[in-house]
Write a protein that holds these residues in place. Structure first.
Motif, PDB file in Angstrom:
ATOM      1  N   SER A 230     -33.717 -80.460 -85.358  1.00 52.17           N
ATOM      2  CA  SER A 230     -32.421 -80.641 -84.697  1.00 52.17           C
ATOM      3  C   SER A 230     -31.919 -79.364 -84.035  1.00 52.17           C
ATOM      4  CB  SER A 230     -31.393 -81.136 -85.710  1.00 52.17           C
ATOM      5  OG  SER A 230     -31.236 -80.170 -86.743  1.00 52.17           O
TER       6      SER A 230
ATOM      7  N   VAL B 266     -28.894 -74.479 -87.067  1.00 53.16           N
ATOM      8  CA  VAL B 266     -27.891 -75.107 -87.922  1.00 53.16           C
ATOM      9  C   VAL B 266     -26.581 -74.333 -87.806  1.00 53.16           C
ATOM     10  CG1 VAL B 266     -27.375 -75.771 -90.287  1.00 53.16           C
ATOM     11  CG2 VAL B 266     -29.724 -75.800 -89.469  1.00 53.16           C
ATOM     12  N   HIS B 267     -25.483 -75.046 -87.752  1.00 54.26           N
ATOM     13  CA  HIS B 267     -24.133 -74.472 -87.730  1.00 54.26           C
ATOM     14  C   HIS B 267     -23.908 -73.557 -86.527  1.00 54.26           C
ATOM     15  CE1 HIS B 267     -23.600 -76.126 -91.676  1.00 54.26           C
ATOM     16  NE2 HIS B 267     -24.587 -75.405 -92.164  1.00 54.26           N
ATOM     17  N   GLU B 268     -24.432 -73.936 -85.409  1.00 56.18           N
ATOM     18  CA  GLU B 268     -24.230 -73.112 -84.213  1.00 56.18           C
ATOM     19  C   GLU B 268     -23.353 -73.877 -83.229  1.00 56.18           C
ATOM     20  OE1 GLU B 268     -26.940 -71.862 -80.521  1.00 56.18           O
ATOM     21  OE2 GLU B 268     -27.555 -70.956 -82.407  1.00 56.18           O
ATOM     22  N   GLU B 269     -22.371 -73.208 -82.701  1.00 57.80           N
ATOM     23  CA  GLU B 269     -21.507 -73.794 -81.689  1.00 57.80           C
ATOM     24  C   GLU B 269     -21.569 -72.945 -80.446  1.00 57.80           C
ATOM     25  OE1 GLU B 269     -17.473 -74.609 -82.592  1.00 57.80           O
ATOM     26  OE2 GLU B 269     -17.921 -75.308 -84.620  1.00 57.80           O
TER      27      GLU B 269
END
Length: 123
Positions: A60, A63-66
């Motif tokens: 995916s 992780v936890h990236e904006e």
């Protein structure tokens, strides 16, 4: 000429040479010790991972990236305030989330770099 001066100079130079040789041996011994210490430290460290042992990203993605664009807070100009502001008067100048979250693109017909073959007319 006085021969005693030559004898004193010869004795002094022999002592000087001895000091240089002893100093050189001490420097060499310290360097050998440092290399051996480095080798021991390197051997005590865990080995580096091989090609297949490195961690990989999940399917995916990260992780936890904006990702979002930010707009800077404008600093008031001296003409507006009548005087120059000092750094402690500015306070915390953070940024805020931009309303336009589209990714910025270069203008058409321009490569975006100096001398990159663009139109050169600035627009």
């Amino acid at each position: 000429m006085d021969a005693t001066w030559y004898e004193a100079a010869g004795a002094g130079s022999a002592a000087g040479i001895a000091v240089i040789v002893v100093g050189g041996l001490i420097v060499a011994a310290v360097l050998v010790w440092a290399v051996r210490l480095g080798i021991r430290v390197k051997q005590s460290e865990p080995r580096t991972p091989r090609g297949g042992e490195h961690p990989t990203l999940p399917e995916s993605g990260p992780v936890h990236e904006e990702r979002h664009r930010r707009e800077p807070t404008e600093v008031p100009r001296a003409e507006e305030t009548g005087r120059r502001l000092t750094p402690h008067e500015l306070g915390s100048l953070g940024s805020r989330r931009s309303d336009d979250q589209s990714r910025p693109r270069w203008d058409g017909g321009s490569s975006g770099s100096f001398g990159g073959g663009g139109s050169g007319g600035g627009g």
